[in-house]
Write a protein that holds these residues in place. Sequence first.
Motif, PDB file in Angstrom:
ATOM      1  N   SER A  34     -18.806   0.773   2.325  1.00 21.98           N
ATOM      2  CA  SER A  34     -18.999   1.757   1.165  1.00 21.98           C
ATOM      3  C   SER A  34     -20.562   2.192   1.321  1.00 21.98           C
ATOM      4  N   TRP A  35     -20.405   3.660   1.366  1.00 28.72           N
ATOM      5  CA  TRP A  35     -21.774   4.333   1.238  1.00 28.72           C
ATOM      6  C   TRP A  35     -21.865   5.096  -0.011  1.00 28.72           C
ATOM      7  N   GLY A  36     -23.089   4.999  -0.514  1.00 32.69           N
ATOM      8  CA  GLY A  36     -23.411   5.874  -1.675  1.00 32.69           C
ATOM      9  C   GLY A  36     -23.861   7.166  -1.307  1.00 32.69           C
ATOM     10  N   GLN A  37     -23.864   8.226  -2.327  1.00 35.34           N
ATOM     11  CA  GLN A  37     -24.090   9.581  -2.140  1.00 35.34           C
ATOM     12  C   GLN A  37     -25.599  10.021  -1.687  1.00 35.34           C
ATOM     13  N   GLY A  38     -26.358   9.042  -2.019  1.00 34.49           N
ATOM     14  CA  GLY A  38     -27.788   9.243  -1.480  1.00 34.49           C
ATOM     15  C   GLY A  38     -28.398   9.707  -2.504  1.00 34.49           C
ATOM     16  N   THR A  39     -29.896   9.546  -2.306  1.00 36.14           N
ATOM     17  CA  THR A  39     -30.985  10.086  -3.416  1.00 36.14           C
ATOM     18  C   THR A  39     -32.194  10.599  -2.642  1.00 36.14           C
TER      19      THR A  39
END
Length: 123
Positions: free
Chosen positions: A112-117
């Motif tokens: 799973s990957w996050g949406q980024g910051t």
Amino acid sequence: QVQPVESGGGLVQPGGSLSLSCAASGRTNNIAAINYMGWYRQAPGKQRELVANIFSSGRTNYADSVKGRFTISRDNAKITWYLQMNSLKPEDTAVYYCNVKSRTWDGQNYDSWGQGTQVTVSS
């Protein structure tokens, strides 16, 4: 499935510090194990690269470019990971993503990957 959610990005001057967080959300009660968590970054026009990672054993790895400046850590109770970034440089400017590899009680594996910051280092 675990959904990582990043936070803590922003604008900082060179030499400054930022702390990023990656919290697991979603059906966390289905998680049997988290085998791996990594922080990655992608700058404009460049490929996504590994910044730091931590395995279930606690073993950590860092990219050469951040060694001695960044520290990865975790809070198992909160199912949250952190990236403490010190002595930031303009070349650290990028979107930072977290990646979590987990396994559910019924044996399903998820990547799973996050949406980024966004992290921007600029004067």
